[in-house]
Design a protein around this motif. Structure first.
Motif, PDB file in Angstrom:
ATOM      1  N   ASN A 162       0.721  -1.180   0.094  1.00 43.74           N
ATOM      2  CA  ASN A 162       0.095  -0.103  -0.049  1.00 43.74           C
ATOM      3  C   ASN A 162       0.960   1.315   0.013  1.00 43.74           C
ATOM      4  OD1 ASN A 162       0.581  -0.925   2.672  1.00 43.74           O
ATOM      5  ND2 ASN A 162      -0.379   1.088   3.443  1.00 43.74           N
ATOM      6  N   HIS A 163       0.311   2.252  -0.222  1.00 38.94           N
ATOM      7  CA  HIS A 163       1.108   3.575  -0.300  1.00 38.94           C
ATOM      8  C   HIS A 163       1.209   4.003   1.155  1.00 38.94           C
ATOM      9  CE1 HIS A 163      -0.399   4.015  -4.377  1.00 38.94           C
ATOM     10  NE2 HIS A 163       0.695   4.955  -4.653  1.00 38.94           N
ATOM     11  N   SER A 164       1.958   5.139   1.352  1.00 34.36           N
ATOM     12  CA  SER A 164       2.398   5.630   2.864  1.00 34.36           C
ATOM     13  C   SER A 164       1.145   6.235   3.155  1.00 34.36           C
ATOM     14  CB  SER A 164       3.524   6.493   2.652  1.00 34.36           C
ATOM     15  OG  SER A 164       3.612   7.560   1.907  1.00 34.36           O
ATOM     16  N   MET A 165       0.268   6.954   2.089  1.00 31.30           N
ATOM     17  CA  MET A 165      -0.965   7.673   2.625  1.00 31.30           C
ATOM     18  C   MET A 165      -1.854   7.465   1.357  1.00 31.30           C
ATOM     19  SD  MET A 165       0.932  11.685   3.056  1.00 31.30           S
ATOM     20  CE  MET A 165       1.462  11.949   1.632  1.00 31.30           C
ATOM     21  N   THR A 166      -2.912   7.543   1.745  1.00 26.52           N
ATOM     22  CA  THR A 166      -4.344   7.326   0.981  1.00 26.52           C
ATOM     23  C   THR A 166      -4.073   7.900  -0.400  1.00 26.52           C
ATOM     24  OG1 THR A 166      -5.550   8.706   1.847  1.00 26.52           O
ATOM     25  CG2 THR A 166      -5.766   6.622   2.820  1.00 26.52           C
ATOM     26  N   VAL A 167      -4.847   7.514  -1.576  1.00 27.79           N
ATOM     27  CA  VAL A 167      -4.712   8.081  -2.880  1.00 27.79           C
ATOM     28  C   VAL A 167      -6.127   8.311  -3.256  1.00 27.79           C
ATOM     29  CG1 VAL A 167      -2.609   6.769  -3.574  1.00 27.79           C
ATOM     30  CG2 VAL A 167      -4.984   5.630  -3.980  1.00 27.79           C
ATOM     31  N   SER A 168      -6.588   9.282  -4.156  1.00 28.96           N
ATOM     32  CA  SER A 168      -7.894   9.598  -4.376  1.00 28.96           C
ATOM     33  C   SER A 168      -8.511   8.780  -5.456  1.00 28.96           C
ATOM     34  CB  SER A 168      -7.775  10.970  -4.999  1.00 28.96           C
ATOM     35  OG  SER A 168      -6.804  11.022  -6.380  1.00 28.96           O
TER      36      SER A 168
END
Length: 416
Positions: A313-319
């Motif tokens: 997963n990414h370090s932060m959420t994606v849109s």
């Protein structure tokens, strides 16, 4: 008594003189051949009687010269390959045969040697030869390379549902083991005549045949994500990565690795600086936006019933996808990798528009059941001002009814 003794001495002397004469005659006869071959000694059809060893070897040199020019012809299909024995490093046991022939009878008693000479009771000797195995194997390899015709795999292209398949072509190769065996048998038979060997040609079936691909035309998974049309650099990166993956064919059991196939997103490949995540921050880096490509592909294979064995997963959420349903790429550390679990090939079509990227997975009708659908669903387990923890489930629907829901990932994100 004196008279009888005189007669006895005279008779004895006569016998001794006669015996000496016989011995001298035998010895003289044998001595004539001290440095030459005994009578009727034949080596490779050449009578060397009365010749010295050196003269015998010189006589046989012409024979060996003829043997050197023995032709070896290999026929493969309609082609012929030819060499002479001398081209294959031939070695003869000439010295051994000459020495054996020269020593014939010399270990016998004088009388036995005399009888051999007197009766011309000779013997025949045959030369043997050996071939340099390295030179022979090199020749066989040269022939194999000359005759080898690599097979051509069938190919498939699918664009907007239109399928185009090219036929496969079989290749050819020689049976190396058969050739080596027949050559060895012919050479070892030592017939001293031209050698002809016919080698079989074997067909090589293409790894991917038309039959393998003929039914790869059914969509088993597809997914689209959207983006803004005004982010030129980012959209260029998405386009490059998507078009690189487009038309990828994955045979049963084969593996696809995003990092191995796409590699590093460097400028020489056309990638441009664009926004990407690094340690919880948005930074400009070459290839920014490629993670949307990997995320879209990830969701497409999930819908095709394929769970990757490597996904981050990414370090932060994606849109562009819900939390827990992304797939980050960070060469060479974070990868998206999966294998084809089906008995049929899968084909990956990647397309881009000014505002979206789509991956469509094709295979045969019996790969993933037409009444079976796979979906991802995610929920937030906990959140605070620093991080969010989510859990993602793979849901299986058969004829529209949810039949299974299993947890496949738990992810942690920093708060944007």
């Amino acid at each position: 008594v004196k008279k009888n003794l005189a007669w006895l001495l005279a008779i004895t002397a006569t016998i001794l003189i006669a015996a000496g004469s016989v011995f001298w005659y035998i010895h003289t006869t044998i001595s004539e051949y001290e440095n030459t071959f005994y009578p009727n000694i034949v080596i490779e059809g050449e009578n060397v009687s009365g010749l010295t060893k050196e003269e015998g070897e010189n006589l046989l040199a012409n024979v060996i010269h003829q043997y050197d020019q023995i032709n070896i012809t290999i026929t493969a299909g309609e082609q012929e390959f030819q060499k002479q024995l001398q081209d294959l490093g031939v070695q003869y046991d000439l010295e051994k045969q000459v020495e054996d022939a020269f020593q014939y009878g010399r270990n016998k008693t004088l009388l036995e040697q005399y009888q051999l000479i007197k009766n011309q009771q000779g013997q025949s000797y045959t030369l043997s030869y050996s071939i340099d195995e390295t030179l022979l194997n090199n020749w066989v390899t040269e022939i194999e390379q000359s005759m080898k015709k690599s097979p051509i795999d069938a190919t498939i292209e699918i664009h907007n549902g239109q399928v185009s398949i090219t036929s496969d072509t079989d290749g050819l190769q020689i049976d190396q083991e058969q050739l080596k065996t027949e050559l060895a048998d012919a050479l070892n038979s030592n017939q001293k005549q031209d050698i002809a060997v016919h080698v079989n040609l074997e067909e090589i079936t293409a790894n991917i045949t038309y039959e393998n691909l003929s039914d790869v035309r059914h969509v088993i998974g597809s997914f689209t994500t959207n983006y803004s049309s005004d982010q030129t650099n980012r959209n260029t990166n998405i386009k490059i990565a998507t078009e690189t993956i487009d038309s990828y064919l994955l045979m049963p059991g084969e593996t696809f690795s995003f990092n191995n196939f796409i590699g590093d997103t460097t400028a020489d490949k056309g990638y441009l600086p664009a926004g990407s995540y690094l340690n919880g921050e948005v930074v400009e880096s070459l290839g920014g936006g490629v993670c949307q490509v990997s995320t879209t592909l990830y969701n497409a294979i999930i819908k095709a019933g394929i769970i990757p064995y490597s996904r981050y997963n990414h370090s932060m959420t994606v849109s562009y996808v819900p939390i827990g349903q992304d797939a980050a790429i960070a060469y060479p550390y974070k990868d998206l990798a999966f294998s084809n679990p089906y008995d049929a090939p899968i084909y990956i079509e990647g397309t881009v528009s000014p505002t979206s990227v789509t991956f469509t997975i094709y295979s045969t009708t019996d790969s993933k059941g037409s009444n079976t659908e796979y979906k991802l669903s995610s929920k937030i387990l906990s959140s605070n001002t620093e991080k969010i923890i989510s859990e993602t489930y793979l849901e299986t629907y058969i004829n529209g009814i949810l039949t299974e829901s299993k947890s496949i990932y738990k992810d942690t994100y920093r708060v944007n």
